[in-house]
Design an enzyme around this catalytic site. Sequence first.
Site, PDB file in Angstrom:
ATOM      1  CE1 TYR A  76      -1.912  11.316   1.303  1.00  0.00           C
ATOM      2  CE2 TYR A  76      -0.755  11.466  -0.794  1.00  0.00           C
ATOM      3  CZ  TYR A  76      -1.575  12.028   0.166  1.00  0.00           C
ATOM      4  OH  TYR A  76      -2.055  13.308  -0.002  1.00  0.00           O
ATOM      5  CB  CYS A 114      -5.215   1.961  -4.633  1.00  0.00           C
ATOM      6  SG  CYS A 114      -3.587   2.654  -4.292  1.00  0.00           S
TER       7      CYS A 114
HETATM    8  P1  NAD Z   1       2.859   8.444  -3.835  1.00  0.00           P
HETATM    9  O1  NAD Z   1       2.749   8.970  -5.207  1.00  0.00           O
HETATM   10  O2  NAD Z   1       2.252   9.197  -2.699  1.00  0.00           O
HETATM   11  O3  NAD Z   1       4.402   8.238  -3.467  1.00  0.00           O
HETATM   12  C1  NAD Z   1       5.344   7.669  -4.326  1.00  0.00           C
HETATM   13  C2  NAD Z   1       6.657   8.437  -4.205  1.00  0.00           C
HETATM   14  O4  NAD Z   1       7.681   7.739  -4.912  1.00  0.00           O
HETATM   15  C3  NAD Z   1       6.622   9.843  -4.803  1.00  0.00           C
HETATM   16  O5  NAD Z   1       6.923  10.799  -3.793  1.00  0.00           O
HETATM   17  C4  NAD Z   1       7.689   9.808  -5.904  1.00  0.00           C
HETATM   18  O6  NAD Z   1       8.402  11.026  -6.024  1.00  0.00           O
HETATM   19  C5  NAD Z   1       8.593   8.700  -5.420  1.00  0.00           C
HETATM   20  N1  NAD Z   1       9.421   8.094  -6.476  1.00  0.00           N
HETATM   21  C6  NAD Z   1       9.011   7.601  -7.676  1.00  0.00           C
HETATM   22  N2  NAD Z   1      10.059   7.082  -8.339  1.00  0.00           N
HETATM   23  C7  NAD Z   1      11.159   7.246  -7.562  1.00  0.00           C
HETATM   24  C8  NAD Z   1      12.529   6.886  -7.690  1.00  0.00           C
HETATM   25  N3  NAD Z   1      12.980   6.237  -8.765  1.00  0.00           N
HETATM   26  N4  NAD Z   1      13.362   7.217  -6.697  1.00  0.00           N
HETATM   27  C9  NAD Z   1      12.916   7.857  -5.594  1.00  0.00           C
HETATM   28  N5  NAD Z   1      11.631   8.205  -5.403  1.00  0.00           N
HETATM   29  C10 NAD Z   1      10.755   7.895  -6.378  1.00  0.00           C
HETATM   30  O7  NAD Z   1       2.271   6.953  -3.889  1.00  0.00           O
HETATM   31  P2  NAD Z   1       1.617   6.125  -2.671  1.00  0.00           P
HETATM   32  O8  NAD Z   1       0.200   6.499  -2.489  1.00  0.00           O
HETATM   33  O9  NAD Z   1       2.547   6.151  -1.512  1.00  0.00           O
HETATM   34  O10 NAD Z   1       1.594   4.671  -3.326  1.00  0.00           O
HETATM   35  C11 NAD Z   1       2.796   3.945  -3.518  1.00  0.00           C
HETATM   36  C12 NAD Z   1       2.434   2.520  -3.873  1.00  0.00           C
HETATM   37  O11 NAD Z   1       1.728   1.923  -2.783  1.00  0.00           O
HETATM   38  C13 NAD Z   1       1.514   2.366  -5.089  1.00  0.00           C
HETATM   39  O12 NAD Z   1       1.876   1.205  -5.782  1.00  0.00           O
HETATM   40  C14 NAD Z   1       0.147   2.188  -4.479  1.00  0.00           C
HETATM   41  O13 NAD Z   1      -0.695   1.425  -5.318  1.00  0.00           O
HETATM   42  C15 NAD Z   1       0.465   1.410  -3.224  1.00  0.00           C
HETATM   43  N6  NAD Z   1      -0.495   1.581  -2.128  1.00  0.00           N
HETATM   44  C16 NAD Z   1      -0.991   2.810  -1.826  1.00  0.00           C
HETATM   45  C17 NAD Z   1      -1.855   2.968  -0.738  1.00  0.00           C
HETATM   46  C18 NAD Z   1      -2.422   4.313  -0.362  1.00  0.00           C
HETATM   47  O14 NAD Z   1      -3.239   4.357   0.546  1.00  0.00           O
HETATM   48  N7  NAD Z   1      -2.035   5.400  -0.980  1.00  0.00           N
HETATM   49  C19 NAD Z   1      -2.177   1.865   0.047  1.00  0.00           C
HETATM   50  C20 NAD Z   1      -1.635   0.625  -0.272  1.00  0.00           C
HETATM   51  C21 NAD Z   1      -0.782   0.496  -1.368  1.00  0.00           C
HETATM   52  C1  UGA Z   2      -8.094   1.234   0.157  1.00  0.00           C
HETATM   53  C2  UGA Z   2      -8.164  -0.084   0.941  1.00  0.00           C
HETATM   54  O1  UGA Z   2      -9.162   0.029   1.954  1.00  0.00           O
HETATM   55  C3  UGA Z   2      -6.817  -0.402   1.577  1.00  0.00           C
HETATM   56  O2  UGA Z   2      -6.872  -1.678   2.219  1.00  0.00           O
HETATM   57  C4  UGA Z   2      -5.735  -0.405   0.493  1.00  0.00           C
HETATM   58  O3  UGA Z   2      -4.465  -0.634   1.075  1.00  0.00           O
HETATM   59  C5  UGA Z   2      -5.735   0.910  -0.230  1.00  0.00           C
HETATM   60  O4  UGA Z   2      -7.047   1.156  -0.797  1.00  0.00           O
HETATM   61  C6  UGA Z   2      -4.778   0.957  -1.376  1.00  0.00           C
HETATM   62  O5  UGA Z   2      -4.371  -0.076  -1.884  1.00  0.00           O
HETATM   63  O6  UGA Z   2      -4.498   2.086  -1.758  1.00  0.00           O
HETATM   64  P1  UGA Z   2      -8.223   3.793   0.769  1.00  0.00           P
HETATM   65  O7  UGA Z   2      -8.416   3.970  -0.691  1.00  0.00           O
HETATM   66  O8  UGA Z   2      -7.202   4.617   1.450  1.00  0.00           O
HETATM   67  O9  UGA Z   2      -7.847   2.269   1.084  1.00  0.00           O
HETATM   68  O10 UGA Z   2      -9.591   4.065   1.526  1.00  0.00           O
HETATM   69  P2  UGA Z   2     -10.951   3.243   1.716  1.00  0.00           P
HETATM   70  O11 UGA Z   2     -11.393   3.410   3.101  1.00  0.00           O
HETATM   71  O12 UGA Z   2     -10.848   1.862   1.215  1.00  0.00           O
HETATM   72  O13 UGA Z   2     -11.956   4.062   0.805  1.00  0.00           O
HETATM   73  C7  UGA Z   2     -11.858   4.031  -0.611  1.00  0.00           C
HETATM   74  C8  UGA Z   2     -13.049   4.754  -1.211  1.00  0.00           C
HETATM   75  O14 UGA Z   2     -14.243   3.998  -1.004  1.00  0.00           O
HETATM   76  C9  UGA Z   2     -13.316   6.127  -0.590  1.00  0.00           C
HETATM   77  O15 UGA Z   2     -13.701   7.027  -1.606  1.00  0.00           O
HETATM   78  C10 UGA Z   2     -14.466   5.869   0.366  1.00  0.00           C
HETATM   79  O16 UGA Z   2     -15.261   6.998   0.614  1.00  0.00           O
HETATM   80  C11 UGA Z   2     -15.236   4.810  -0.399  1.00  0.00           C
HETATM   81  N1  UGA Z   2     -16.085   3.963   0.463  1.00  0.00           N
HETATM   82  C12 UGA Z   2     -15.518   3.158   1.401  1.00  0.00           C
HETATM   83  C13 UGA Z   2     -17.465   3.982   0.299  1.00  0.00           C
HETATM   84  O17 UGA Z   2     -18.005   4.712  -0.563  1.00  0.00           O
HETATM   85  N2  UGA Z   2     -18.236   3.165   1.087  1.00  0.00           N
HETATM   86  C14 UGA Z   2     -17.701   2.349   2.041  1.00  0.00           C
HETATM   87  O18 UGA Z   2     -18.460   1.628   2.719  1.00  0.00           O
HETATM   88  C15 UGA Z   2     -16.300   2.343   2.198  1.00  0.00           C
END
Ligand code: NAD
Ligand code: UGA
Length: 474
Positions: free
Chosen positions: A12, A277
């Site tokens: 993601y 997260c």
């Molecule tokens: P995700 O699980 O969607 O993607 C991670 C990918 O890494 C997977 O497809 C996995 O197969 C791959 N992977 C793992 N180990 C590997 C390796 N050794 N070599 C190659 N590929 C490998 O995770 P995500 O949601 O993208 O989150 C990634 C990081 O970003 C996390 O630390 C998360 O906390 C952070 N983050 C996520 C969000 C979000 O909105 N999802 C936002 C901000 C930060």
């Molecule tokens: C959140 C943060 O907003 C991002 O800045 C961050 O990068 C990310 O986590 C991450 O580290 O993964 P995300 O989880 O994608 O992003 O979505 P949000 O919009 O923050 O919503 C998180 C949860 O809170 C959802 O379940 C949403 O429905 C809920 N929420 C959000 C509420 O219940 N009320 C609100 O007012 C806002």
Amino acid sequence: MIQTICCIGAGYVGGPTMAVIADRCPGVQVTVVDLNQARIDAWNDADLSQLPVYEPGLDAVVGRCRCRNLHFSTDVDGAIAAADMVFLSVNTPTKSKGIGAGQASDLRWIEASARQVAAAARGHTIVVEKSTLPVRTAEVIQTILGAAEGDTPAGRKSFSVLSNPEFLAEGTAIGDLEAPDRVLIGGEDPAAIEALAAIYGHWVPAERILRTNVWSSELSKLTANAFLAQRISSINSIAALCEATEADVREVARAIGADSRIGGKFLKAGPGFGGSCFQKDILNLVYLCRHYGLVEVANYWEAVVTLNAWQQQRISALVVRQLFGTVTGKRIAVLGFAFKADTNDTRETPAIRICADLLEEGAQLAIFDPKVSAEQIALDLGQQPEASGSANGSSAANGLSGEGVWQKVADPLEAVRGADAVLVLTEWQQFAQLDWAALAGVMRQPAWLFDARAICDAGAARAAGLKVWRVGEG
Ligand code: NAD
Ligand code: UGA
């Protein structure tokens, strides 16, 4: 000048982030690699509706850049060897066993990818922590990489490590990446910091690119998520008090949000926060605080997660209570399964706990979500769907046997047919436009609308004869 980027992890964060970098930096070759062949195949699918991540606008960005300067591959070593800069964007979930289980981050994927970079890199490589990591993880990565530095047959190998956490939110990822509030770069090596700043400088105004030391950068990411989640638990706690006192949480949120010191965002009461997260990052913060002996600080942040779990549990309890204390054999329409609107992500979605509670009580759930697949719901609930046709609204199929069953249905009308209640768990915009006269007409009376997102037209639902509960409405 950076010419070639590799990103390890096509999830993601890795997928959308690299797509926007490739879009905004046409002169830079960007390769996103992953161990997961199916995921890479989906990123390469000619049909852009099949991308593994659903994000509004992502298909257009990928469509513009793929094959030009954006590539998806499983050749991890090859992409690392060719790269001037490697982003680590792998998953960092909460540890499920061993020391720190249930709180600490599981760093096995970050360590494995750091080791792979150490082995496969050529020349000088800037390694960027994009994953969310505990404070001082850069030290671990630096140690692993440092052991591989030196002269090799392919020339001198060296590394610089930066922290560059990602703040995008799912559902708005493309907008967040294209116009970020800030980009944060933590590091010690000025040349590496400026090389990464120059990448973002293609489209992010200079004053929005913040430079800090590496530990502040790592800690800022955990803190930002903790503060955002804390606001949600705060407003959800007040929602419960509103329900008890005939106040309305939306009026309270508007009133307090008008204070510019508080601000109006992130004050929507709901079924509790989900997503991959918030919970994991707060628990990680709690673990760090305990590690450093800061027990009161740890307890303070842990309460945010405790309140969130309580909010989910109180909603399922409330549904059972209002349906005369039993949902056994009753059909309940569940509208929305994703953790928020505009995403197909179900990680930690409140729907999992709430549906599991109702299944435990013997309910027959008819689940509708426009983007979440039945396969995903089955994985999340740990239970296969009922064969088609059996949970058909007659409440007779499983009847009073007590077994909770679920089915995914094609639209809200099918979901509510014969149902005693509708439970809205995700704020998909289409739920604001439901035709309550038509829906109420096919439900079993007396019927309820439980709107955990306060997204539906409650007046229309009441006018159609439904009893209505809205989160935070007294
Ligand atoms: P995700 O699980 O969607 O993607 C991670 C990918 O890494 C997977 O497809 C996995 O197969 C791959 N992977 C793992 N180990 C590997 C390796 N050794 N070599 C190659 N590929 C490998 O995770 P995500 O949601 O993208 O989150 C990634 C990081 O970003 C996390 O630390 C998360 O906390 C952070 N983050 C996520 C969000 C979000 O909105 N999802 C936002 C901000 C930060
Ligand atoms: C959140 C943060 O907003 C991002 O800045 C961050 O990068 C990310 O986590 C991450 O580290 O993964 P995300 O989880 O994608 O992003 O979505 P949000 O919009 O923050 O919503 C998180 C949860 O809170 C959802 O379940 C949403 O429905 C809920 N929420 C959000 C509420 O219940 N009320 C609100 O007012 C806002």
